[in-house]
Design a protein around this motif. Structure first.
Motif, PDB file in Angstrom:
ATOM      1  N   HIS A  99       0.836  -1.207   0.000  1.00 47.68           N
ATOM      2  CA  HIS A  99       0.000   0.000   0.000  1.00 47.68           C
ATOM      3  C   HIS A  99       0.868   1.252   0.000  1.00 47.68           C
ATOM      4  O   HIS A  99       0.655   2.163  -0.796  1.00 47.68           O
ATOM      5  N   ALA A 100       1.858   1.308   0.883  1.00 52.28           N
ATOM      6  CA  ALA A 100       2.703   2.498   0.987  1.00 52.28           C
ATOM      7  C   ALA A 100       3.527   2.715  -0.280  1.00 52.28           C
ATOM      8  O   ALA A 100       3.920   3.844  -0.577  1.00 52.28           O
ATOM      9  N   SER A 101       3.752   1.645  -1.036  1.00 52.82           N
ATOM     10  CA  SER A 101       4.561   1.736  -2.258  1.00 52.82           C
ATOM     11  C   SER A 101       3.748   2.157  -3.477  1.00 52.82           C
ATOM     12  O   SER A 101       4.328   2.420  -4.531  1.00 52.82           O
ATOM     13  N   GLU A 102       2.434   2.208  -3.361  1.00 54.31           N
ATOM     14  CA  GLU A 102       1.602   2.493  -4.528  1.00 54.31           C
ATOM     15  C   GLU A 102       1.791   3.906  -5.069  1.00 54.31           C
ATOM     16  O   GLU A 102       1.622   4.146  -6.260  1.00 54.31           O
ATOM     17  N   MET A 111       5.244   8.424   7.364  1.00 52.15           N
ATOM     18  CA  MET A 111       6.240   8.458   8.435  1.00 52.15           C
ATOM     19  C   MET A 111       6.187   9.795   9.172  1.00 52.15           C
ATOM     20  O   MET A 111       6.237   9.837  10.397  1.00 52.15           O
ATOM     21  N   SER A 112       6.057  10.893   8.440  1.00 52.09           N
ATOM     22  CA  SER A 112       6.011  12.201   9.102  1.00 52.09           C
ATOM     23  C   SER A 112       4.707  12.384   9.870  1.00 52.09           C
ATOM     24  O   SER A 112       4.689  12.974  10.947  1.00 52.09           O
ATOM     25  N   ASN A 159       7.124   1.411   6.581  1.00 49.08           N
ATOM     26  CA  ASN A 159       7.167   2.625   5.750  1.00 49.08           C
ATOM     27  C   ASN A 159       8.590   2.904   5.278  1.00 49.08           C
ATOM     28  O   ASN A 159       8.798   3.332   4.136  1.00 49.08           O
ATOM     29  N   ALA A 160       9.583   2.649   6.134  1.00 49.33           N
ATOM     30  CA  ALA A 160      10.977   2.836   5.736  1.00 49.33           C
ATOM     31  C   ALA A 160      11.358   1.850   4.624  1.00 49.33           C
ATOM     32  O   ALA A 160      12.075   2.218   3.687  1.00 49.33           O
ATOM     33  N   ILE A 161      10.877   0.630   4.721  1.00 48.09           N
ATOM     34  CA  ILE A 161      11.133  -0.357   3.674  1.00 48.09           C
ATOM     35  C   ILE A 161      10.492   0.091   2.365  1.00 48.09           C
ATOM     36  O   ILE A 161      11.114   0.016   1.299  1.00 48.09           O
TER      37      ILE A 161
END
Length: 188
Positions: A99-102, A111-112, A159-161
C-alpha cells in the motif's frame, strides 16, 4: 471511495468526489507530493474549492487512501483467524508495504504524520496500529515474535522499507529482502 460529508450540497458533493478521483490519478502519476493546484485544475475547480474540502495535503491524502486503509483493516481481521500468527503478521506487514509503495512519496508522508497527532493523515494511524497490534500480540503470545517489539516501530519499519524500495526502482525484490531481514530480528 471516501464519501463526502453528510448534508453537503449536491454541487459540493460532486466537487468533493471529483477532487478525490483526480487526486488519486494525479498522485498515481506524479507521486504524493504532486501539485495540489494541478489536482484542482484536473477536477475543474479552483484551488480555493480544493482547500475548502481538504484544508491541507494530509487531509486530501487521507481521503484518497481511505479505501486502501479500509482494505488493510479488513485484511487484518481476516488474518486474526490464521493458524500461524507470525505468518499472519508478515502477510499483513507485506500488504502495508505494498500500500505504501503504490504512490511515490506516500511512505514519507505516512512516516512524518505518525508523529503528528493533529495531522489528518494520522487519522488512519490509530485503527492501523490497533489492527497491527492485535496481529503482533498473537504472534508474541505464540512465541514467534519477541516481546518488546511495538507496532509503532513495525509500522515505521514498513514505511521505511517502502521508502527504500521507492528510492531503488531497479531492484523489485528489495522490499521483500528488507522485510525478511527485519523479521529475522523480530524472532523470539
Amino acid at each position: 471511495m471516501a464519501n463526502p460529508p453528510a448534508g453537503m450540497r449536491a454541487d459540493a458533493r460532486r466537487n468533493h468526489t471529483r477532487l478525490i478521483a483526480e487526486a488519486r490519478a494525479t498522485f498515481a502519476q506524479h507521486g504524493a507530493d504532486a501539485s495540489l493546484e494541478d489536482v484542482a485544475k484536473r477536477a475543474g475547480v479552483g484551488i480555493g474549492t480544493l482547500y475548502r474540502h481538504f484544508p491541507n495535503r494530509h487531509a486530501l491524502l487521507n481521503a484518497v487512501f481511505a479505501d486502501a486503509v479500509s482494505d488493510l483493516l479488513n485484511r487484518s481481521r481476516e488474518l486474526l483467524d490464521d493458524p500461524q500468527p507470525c505468518t499472519a503478521l508478515v502477510d499483513w506487514l507485506r500488504a502495508v508495504i505494498t500500500h505504501a509503495s503504490e504512490y511515490r512519496g506516500l511512505s514519507r508522508a505516512l512516516m512524518s504524520a505518525s508523529h503528528d497527532e493533529a495531522s489528518a493523515l494520522a487519522q488512519c494511524s490509530g485503527p492501523m496500529r490497533e489492527a497491527g497490534s492485535a496481529l503482533l500480540t498473537r504472534a508474541q503470545r505464540a512465541g514467534s515474535v519477541r516481546t518488546g517489539v511495538s507496532i509503532g516501530d513495525l509500522l515505521q519499519l514498513t514505511n521505511a522499507i517502502a521508502l527504500a524500495a521507492e528510492e531503488t526502482p531497479g531492484d523489485p525484490e528489495l522490499a521483500d529482502r528488507l522485510l525478511a531481514l527485519t523479521l529475522r530480528g523480530l524472532k523470539a
